[in-house]
Design a protein around this motif. Structure first.
Motif, mmCIF file in Angstrom:
data_model
loop_
_atom_site.group_PDB
_atom_site.id
_atom_site.type_symbol
_atom_site.label_atom_id
_atom_site.label_comp_id
_atom_site.label_asym_id
_atom_site.label_seq_id
_atom_site.Cartn_x
_atom_site.Cartn_y
_atom_site.Cartn_z
ATOM 1 N N GLY A 70 0.817 -1.206 0.000
ATOM 2 C CA GLY A 70 0.000 0.000 0.000
ATOM 3 C C GLY A 70 0.849 1.253 0.000
ATOM 4 N N THR A 71 1.901 1.259 0.803
ATOM 5 C CA THR A 71 2.804 2.411 0.859
ATOM 6 C C THR A 71 3.481 2.619 -0.486
ATOM 7 O OG1 THR A 71 3.215 2.127 3.225
ATOM 8 C CG2 THR A 71 4.876 3.349 1.972
ATOM 9 N N ILE A 72 3.967 1.542 -1.077
ATOM 10 C CA ILE A 72 4.659 1.645 -2.363
ATOM 11 C C ILE A 72 3.697 2.125 -3.450
ATOM 12 C CG2 ILE A 72 5.940 0.370 -4.129
ATOM 13 C CD1 ILE A 72 7.414 0.933 -1.401
ATOM 14 N N ALA A 73 2.487 1.595 -3.465
ATOM 15 C CA ALA A 73 1.483 2.043 -4.448
ATOM 16 C C ALA A 73 1.177 3.522 -4.265
ATOM 17 C CB ALA A 73 0.211 1.202 -4.317
ATOM 18 N N ASN A 74 1.031 3.961 -3.030
ATOM 19 C CA ASN A 74 0.764 5.379 -2.757
ATOM 20 C C ASN A 74 1.911 6.265 -3.220
ATOM 21 O OD1 ASN A 74 -1.692 4.776 -1.586
ATOM 22 N ND2 ASN A 74 -0.888 4.779 0.500
ATOM 23 N N LEU A 75 3.154 5.839 -2.964
ATOM 24 C CA LEU A 75 4.313 6.641 -3.371
ATOM 25 C C LEU A 75 4.473 6.672 -4.884
ATOM 26 C CD1 LEU A 75 6.916 5.649 -0.643
ATOM 27 C CD2 LEU A 75 5.695 7.818 -0.876
ATOM 28 N N ASN A 76 4.127 5.580 -5.553
ATOM 29 C CA ASN A 76 4.179 5.580 -7.020
ATOM 30 C C ASN A 76 3.146 6.534 -7.600
ATOM 31 O OD1 ASN A 76 6.317 3.851 -7.784
ATOM 32 N ND2 ASN A 76 5.097 2.074 -7.217
ATOM 33 N N GLU A 77 1.997 6.629 -6.947
ATOM 34 C CA GLU A 77 0.928 7.510 -7.424
ATOM 35 C C GLU A 77 1.191 8.976 -7.069
ATOM 36 O OE1 GLU A 77 -3.767 8.162 -6.506
ATOM 37 O OE2 GLU A 77 -3.050 6.096 -6.743
ATOM 38 N N ARG A 78 1.667 9.189 -5.854
ATOM 39 C CA ARG A 78 1.924 10.553 -5.368
ATOM 40 C C ARG A 78 3.186 10.529 -4.511
ATOM 41 N NH1 ARG A 78 -0.904 14.036 -0.926
ATOM 42 N NH2 ARG A 78 -0.101 16.062 -1.524
ATOM 43 N N PRO A 79 4.328 10.920 -5.068
ATOM 44 C CA PRO A 79 5.604 10.749 -4.370
ATOM 45 C C PRO A 79 5.912 11.745 -3.253
ATOM 46 C CG PRO A 79 5.963 11.671 -6.548
ATOM 47 C CD PRO A 79 4.494 11.347 -6.444
ATOM 48 N N ALA A 80 5.036 12.717 -3.017
ATOM 49 C CA ALA A 80 5.279 13.639 -1.899
ATOM 50 C C ALA A 80 5.155 12.857 -0.596
ATOM 51 C CB ALA A 80 4.278 14.782 -1.926
ATOM 52 N N LEU A 81 6.095 13.081 0.315
ATOM 53 C CA LEU A 81 6.035 12.340 1.573
ATOM 54 C C LEU A 81 6.533 13.163 2.730
ATOM 55 C CD1 LEU A 81 9.090 11.385 2.518
ATOM 56 C CD2 LEU A 81 8.794 9.769 0.692
ATOM 57 N N GLU A 82 6.206 12.683 3.910
ATOM 58 C CA GLU A 82 6.695 13.260 5.156
ATOM 59 C C GLU A 82 7.018 12.090 6.069
ATOM 60 O OE1 GLU A 82 4.686 15.506 8.849
ATOM 61 O OE2 GLU A 82 4.547 16.570 6.923
ATOM 62 N N ILE A 83 8.210 12.119 6.638
ATOM 63 C CA ILE A 83 8.639 11.071 7.566
ATOM 64 C C ILE A 83 8.873 11.728 8.918
ATOM 65 C CG2 ILE A 83 10.451 9.423 8.135
ATOM 66 C CD1 ILE A 83 10.929 9.112 5.115
ATOM 67 N N ASN A 84 8.257 11.182 9.939
ATOM 68 C CA ASN A 84 8.453 11.652 11.305
ATOM 69 C C ASN A 84 9.198 10.578 12.079
ATOM 70 O OD1 ASN A 84 6.846 14.190 11.331
ATOM 71 N ND2 ASN A 84 5.286 12.765 10.628
ATOM 72 N N VAL A 85 10.250 10.976 12.760
ATOM 73 C CA VAL A 85 11.075 10.058 13.543
ATOM 74 C C VAL A 85 11.075 10.561 14.978
ATOM 75 C CG1 VAL A 85 13.377 9.061 13.808
ATOM 76 C CG2 VAL A 85 12.527 9.633 11.522
ATOM 77 N N VAL A 86 10.832 9.660 15.917
ATOM 78 C CA VAL A 86 10.782 10.046 17.325
ATOM 79 C C VAL A 86 11.763 9.197 18.122
ATOM 80 C CG1 VAL A 86 9.339 10.180 19.375
ATOM 81 C CG2 VAL A 86 8.370 10.714 17.137
ATOM 82 N N ASP A 87 12.593 9.857 18.903
ATOM 83 C CA ASP A 87 13.462 9.193 19.860
ATOM 84 C C ASP A 87 12.762 9.321 21.202
ATOM 85 O OD1 ASP A 87 15.342 8.520 21.800
ATOM 86 O OD2 ASP A 87 17.012 9.413 20.690
ATOM 87 N N SER A 88 12.098 8.261 21.630
ATOM 88 C CA SER A 88 11.290 8.328 22.844
ATOM 89 C C SER A 88 12.141 8.488 24.105
ATOM 90 C CB SER A 88 10.395 7.095 22.954
ATOM 91 O OG SER A 88 11.165 5.919 22.961
ATOM 92 N N VAL A 89 13.368 8.025 24.085
ATOM 93 C CA VAL A 89 14.240 8.171 25.256
ATOM 94 C C VAL A 89 14.675 9.624 25.415
ATOM 95 C CG1 VAL A 89 16.446 7.480 26.275
ATOM 96 C CG2 VAL A 89 15.027 5.773 25.116
ATOM 97 N N ALA A 90 15.123 10.230 24.321
ATOM 98 C CA ALA A 90 15.577 11.623 24.366
ATOM 99 C C ALA A 90 14.405 12.607 24.310
ATOM 100 C CB ALA A 90 16.529 11.909 23.207
ATOM 101 N N ARG A 91 13.216 12.087 24.003
ATOM 102 C CA ARG A 91 12.010 12.903 23.874
ATOM 103 C C ARG A 91 12.197 14.016 22.842
ATOM 104 N NH1 ARG A 91 8.799 13.524 29.339
ATOM 105 N NH2 ARG A 91 7.727 14.882 27.893
ATOM 106 N N LYS A 92 12.770 13.607 21.693
ATOM 107 C CA LYS A 92 12.972 14.520 20.580
ATOM 108 C C LYS A 92 12.408 13.881 19.319
ATOM 109 C CE LYS A 92 17.029 17.016 22.075
ATOM 110 N NZ LYS A 92 18.304 17.574 21.686
ATOM 111 N N GLY A 93 11.953 14.718 18.430
ATOM 112 C CA GLY A 93 11.435 14.220 17.170
ATOM 113 C C GLY A 93 11.944 15.050 16.006
ATOM 114 N N TYR A 94 11.896 14.452 14.841
ATOM 115 C CA TYR A 94 12.361 15.115 13.629
ATOM 116 C C TYR A 94 11.350 14.860 12.524
ATOM 117 C CZ TYR A 94 16.601 14.974 16.373
ATOM 118 O OH TYR A 94 17.495 15.118 17.379
ATOM 119 N N ARG A 95 11.198 15.836 11.630
ATOM 120 C CA ARG A 95 10.291 15.704 10.492
ATOM 121 C C ARG A 95 11.096 15.950 9.221
ATOM 122 N NH1 ARG A 95 5.298 19.651 10.154
ATOM 123 N NH2 ARG A 95 5.077 18.740 12.211
#
Length: 65
Positions: free
Chosen positions: A24-49
């Motif tokens: 599903g993810t691959i099909a969605n990216l093939n159709e519309r390649p715009a994306l956003e990835i959110n990464v969270v370090d729960s120990v450090a309580r920091k996140g990145y986008r």
């Protein structure tokens, strides 16, 4: 929203995501390649986008080296 555990830094300007049972993810990216990835370090309580445009490769390509 689709949690992924396979995000890695490829180089200074690219992240890489392995396709492990994510048709599903691959099909969605093939159709519309715009994306956003959110990464969270729960120990450090920091996140990145990260926002960008995806390119889906069926196999490792010389474009990635």
């Amino acid at each position: 929203m689709s949690p992924k555990g396979t995000i890695a830094v490829w180089d200074d300007t690219h992240l890489i995501l392995a396709d492990i049972c994510s048709p599903g993810t691959i099909a969605n990216l093939n159709e519309r390649p715009a994306l956003e990835i959110n990464v969270v370090d729960s120990v450090a309580r920091k996140g990145y986008r990260f926002k960008g445009t995806a390119t889906v490769y069926d196999e490792i390509s010389s474009d990635l080296s």
